[in-house]
Design a protein around this motif. Structure first.
Motif, PDB file in Angstrom:
ATOM      1  N   GLU A 298       0.824  -1.218   0.000  1.00  0.00           N
ATOM      2  CA  GLU A 298       0.000   0.000   0.000  1.00  0.00           C
ATOM      3  C   GLU A 298       0.852   1.260   0.000  1.00  0.00           C
ATOM      4  O   GLU A 298       0.526   2.243  -0.659  1.00  0.00           O
ATOM      5  CB  GLU A 298      -0.931  -0.029   1.211  1.00  0.00           C
ATOM      6  N   LYS A 299       1.960   1.223   0.745  1.00  0.00           N
ATOM      7  CA  LYS A 299       2.860   2.383   0.797  1.00  0.00           C
ATOM      8  C   LYS A 299       3.455   2.671  -0.580  1.00  0.00           C
ATOM      9  O   LYS A 299       3.453   3.825  -1.034  1.00  0.00           O
ATOM     10  CB  LYS A 299       3.981   2.106   1.804  1.00  0.00           C
ATOM     11  N   PHE A 300       3.940   1.629  -1.264  1.00  0.00           N
ATOM     12  CA  PHE A 300       4.543   1.831  -2.582  1.00  0.00           C
ATOM     13  C   PHE A 300       3.493   2.210  -3.614  1.00  0.00           C
ATOM     14  O   PHE A 300       3.758   3.016  -4.513  1.00  0.00           O
ATOM     15  CB  PHE A 300       5.289   0.576  -3.024  1.00  0.00           C
ATOM     16  N   PHE A 301       2.294   1.629  -3.495  1.00  0.00           N
ATOM     17  CA  PHE A 301       1.222   1.928  -4.450  1.00  0.00           C
ATOM     18  C   PHE A 301       0.965   3.429  -4.524  1.00  0.00           C
ATOM     19  O   PHE A 301       0.785   3.998  -5.605  1.00  0.00           O
ATOM     20  CB  PHE A 301      -0.049   1.177  -4.055  1.00  0.00           C
ATOM     21  N   GLU A 302       0.938   4.083  -3.384  1.00  0.00           N
ATOM     22  CA  GLU A 302       0.662   5.516  -3.339  1.00  0.00           C
ATOM     23  C   GLU A 302       1.805   6.348  -3.917  1.00  0.00           C
ATOM     24  O   GLU A 302       1.588   7.467  -4.388  1.00  0.00           O
ATOM     25  CB  GLU A 302       0.380   5.949  -1.900  1.00  0.00           C
ATOM     26  N   LYS A 303       3.017   5.818  -3.878  1.00  0.00           N
ATOM     27  CA  LYS A 303       4.188   6.587  -4.306  1.00  0.00           C
ATOM     28  C   LYS A 303       4.517   6.446  -5.791  1.00  0.00           C
ATOM     29  O   LYS A 303       5.272   7.253  -6.339  1.00  0.00           O
ATOM     30  CB  LYS A 303       5.410   6.167  -3.488  1.00  0.00           C
ATOM     31  N   ILE A 304       3.996   5.439  -6.443  1.00  0.00           N
ATOM     32  CA  ILE A 304       4.361   5.172  -7.837  1.00  0.00           C
ATOM     33  C   ILE A 304       3.638   6.139  -8.777  1.00  0.00           C
ATOM     34  O   ILE A 304       2.415   6.284  -8.710  1.00  0.00           O
ATOM     35  CB  ILE A 304       4.051   3.713  -8.216  1.00  0.00           C
ATOM     36  N   ALA A 305       4.405   6.776  -9.641  1.00  0.00           N
ATOM     37  CA  ALA A 305       3.849   7.698 -10.631  1.00  0.00           C
ATOM     38  C   ALA A 305       3.743   7.011 -11.985  1.00  0.00           C
ATOM     39  O   ALA A 305       4.663   6.300 -12.397  1.00  0.00           O
ATOM     40  CB  ALA A 305       4.723   8.940 -10.745  1.00  0.00           C
ATOM     41  N   VAL A 306       2.630   7.219 -12.660  1.00  0.00           N
ATOM     42  CA  VAL A 306       2.419   6.647 -14.000  1.00  0.00           C
ATOM     43  C   VAL A 306       2.113   7.779 -14.965  1.00  0.00           C
ATOM     44  O   VAL A 306       1.217   8.599 -14.713  1.00  0.00           O
ATOM     45  CB  VAL A 306       1.276   5.622 -14.000  1.00  0.00           C
ATOM     46  N   GLU A 307       2.882   7.834 -16.054  1.00  0.00           N
ATOM     47  CA  GLU A 307       2.644   8.859 -17.069  1.00  0.00           C
ATOM     48  C   GLU A 307       2.166   8.213 -18.368  1.00  0.00           C
ATOM     49  O   GLU A 307       2.564   7.108 -18.723  1.00  0.00           O
ATOM     50  CB  GLU A 307       3.924   9.648 -17.353  1.00  0.00           C
ATOM     51  N   LYS A 308       1.278   8.925 -19.049  1.00  0.00           N
ATOM     52  CA  LYS A 308       0.852   8.469 -20.363  1.00  0.00           C
ATOM     53  C   LYS A 308       1.827   8.999 -21.399  1.00  0.00           C
ATOM     54  O   LYS A 308       2.055  10.213 -21.472  1.00  0.00           O
ATOM     55  CB  LYS A 308      -0.569   8.931 -20.678  1.00  0.00           C
ATOM     56  N   ILE A 309       2.399   8.117 -22.177  1.00  0.00           N
ATOM     57  CA  ILE A 309       3.386   8.521 -23.168  1.00  0.00           C
ATOM     58  C   ILE A 309       2.711   8.927 -24.479  1.00  0.00           C
ATOM     59  O   ILE A 309       3.010   9.979 -25.048  1.00  0.00           O
ATOM     60  CB  ILE A 309       4.396   7.375 -23.412  1.00  0.00           C
ATOM     61  N   GLU A 310       1.805   8.096 -24.961  1.00  0.00           N
ATOM     62  CA  GLU A 310       1.112   8.403 -26.200  1.00  0.00           C
ATOM     63  C   GLU A 310      -0.035   7.411 -26.422  1.00  0.00           C
ATOM     64  O   GLU A 310      -0.172   6.428 -25.687  1.00  0.00           O
ATOM     65  CB  GLU A 310       2.083   8.321 -27.397  1.00  0.00           C
ATOM     66  N   GLU A 311      -0.847   7.678 -27.425  1.00  0.00           N
ATOM     67  CA  GLU A 311      -1.880   6.738 -27.830  1.00  0.00           C
ATOM     68  C   GLU A 311      -1.244   5.621 -28.663  1.00  0.00           C
ATOM     69  O   GLU A 311      -0.120   5.778 -29.164  1.00  0.00           O
ATOM     70  CB  GLU A 311      -2.957   7.435 -28.674  1.00  0.00           C
ATOM     71  N   VAL A 312      -1.952   4.522 -28.801  1.00  0.00           N
ATOM     72  CA  VAL A 312      -1.505   3.442 -29.680  1.00  0.00           C
ATOM     73  C   VAL A 312      -2.054   3.721 -31.073  1.00  0.00           C
ATOM     74  O   VAL A 312      -3.265   3.779 -31.260  1.00  0.00           O
ATOM     75  CB  VAL A 312      -1.989   2.064 -29.207  1.00  0.00           C
ATOM     76  N   SER A 313      -1.166   3.903 -32.047  1.00  0.00           N
ATOM     77  CA  SER A 313      -1.611   4.214 -33.412  1.00  0.00           C
ATOM     78  C   SER A 313      -1.898   2.935 -34.171  1.00  0.00           C
ATOM     79  O   SER A 313      -1.385   1.865 -33.855  1.00  0.00           O
ATOM     80  CB  SER A 313      -0.530   5.006 -34.156  1.00  0.00           C
ATOM     81  N   GLY A 314      -2.698   3.064 -35.188  1.00  0.00           N
ATOM     82  CA  GLY A 314      -2.985   1.936 -36.069  1.00  0.00           C
ATOM     83  C   GLY A 314      -3.912   0.949 -35.461  1.00  0.00           C
ATOM     84  O   GLY A 314      -3.979  -0.189 -35.889  1.00  0.00           O
TER      85      GLY A 314
END
Length: 314
Positions: A298-314
């Motif tokens: 739970e501690k690590f879950f709150e600290k992890i950052a997720v960024e969207k890089i791009e959409e999937v093309s095609g």
């Protein structure tokens, strides 16, 4: 319920030897024994995080009985296929003075045609009561590289989600059956595509190629560099905070379990990435593989950052 499949289960023994001298007598300062195999490790993590889970696969001999006894200490249902022979033992030698780990892996059981056909019937029965099936690890002697492909096709035809965490020919062969989820690490992805991947762009390109073959969720774990996740919602990257790992064995299995925990009930790839990374990091703080304390998760879950890089093309 999630079912994990471990065709080549093991008893995992960890020895702490500091320092470890090759070619000389070494004295063990500490030791640990656990029921093991990748699917077993994932099942231990899932049970620790409150998920109802069943394990299946092959066991045999005195070691097989000991594995079942050790696993009975966890709230996990066991539905093994008993065969002739002896379940393997795997050794992990940890030299803390050099921050070095050495693994010694036995070959394991030999599985004949009758064993295999009997196991598939058993798995059909178990899968029918499951929301998801996770297939992990190496193949035992006697099974061809198409074994995972058979299982994935069988489970998909039952309308059940199936994830695969494998490497080499076993991974290559099962891709055509379109598992719902795959989670190669960076080295396994390089082996799959037959070339080194030296940049994030190259890693993403190869992961997209897998996604476009009909796999709903492709995750690539990259150790301390985090992970890439791809689905129809786009391409994402999870960033990790640095930690001091106690033991890296089983971190990938914990990551797979954390991903499945989310995707069993939703399609949220961001939450799946956070959950997978949190479980892998929590495992790294434990001396045994597949050992995750919920408070660390739970501690690590709150600290992890997720960024969207791009959409999937095609």
């Amino acid at each position: 319920m999630i079912t994990t499949v471990t065709l080549n289960a093991a008893i995992d023994k960890t020895y702490w030897i500091s320092p470890f001298h090759v070619g000389k007598t070494n004295r063990i300062s500490k030791q640990r024994i656990e029921p093991g195999g990748k699917g077993v490790n994932s099942a231990k993590v899932l049970s620790s995080l409150g998920v109802k889970v069943t394990v299946t696969g092959f066991v045999g001999g005195t070691n097989g009985s000991e594995l079942k006894r050790l696993l009975s200490e966890y709230p996990i249902q066991q539905r093994w296929k008993e065969v002739d022979g002896e379940t393997r033992t795997c050794l992990n030698l940890i030299d803390e003075s050099q921050s070095m780990e050495t693994e010694l892996l036995e070959k394991g059981l030999h599985i004949n045609h009758e064993d295999w056909e009997g196991f598939k019937e058993l798995l059909k029965t178990i899968a029918a009561k499951s929301s998801m099936v996770l297939i992990s690890g190496s193949l035992p002697d006697g099974l061809g590289t198409g074994a995972y492909r058979e299982l994935v096709s069988m489970i998909r035809n039952m309308g059940i989600s199936v994830g695969v965490d494998a490497s080499g020919s076993a991974l290559k062969d099962c891709i055509a059956s379109r598992p719902t989820i795959i989670k190669p690490n960076i080295h396994e992805l390089e082996e799959y595509c037959g070339k080194p991947l030296s940049s994030q762009k190259e890693i993403i390109e190869e992961a997209i190629n897998l996604y476009k073959r009909g796999i709903s969720y492709v995750f690539v774990s990259m150790g301390k560099e985090g992970a890439i996740g791809i689905s129809n919602n786009g391409i994402y990257k999870a960033h990790l905070a640095p930690i001091k790992a106690v033991n890296t064995v089983g971190c990938g299995d914990a990551t797979f379990a954390g991903i499945a925990l989310v995707l069993e009930k939703s399609k949220d790839i961001v939450m799946a990435l956070k959950s997978g990374m949190a479980a892998g990091m929590a495992n790294a703080l434990s001396e045994g593989a597949g050992i995750v304390r919920e408070k660390n998760y739970e501690k690590f879950f709150e600290k992890i950052a997720v960024e969207k890089i791009e959409e999937v093309s095609g």
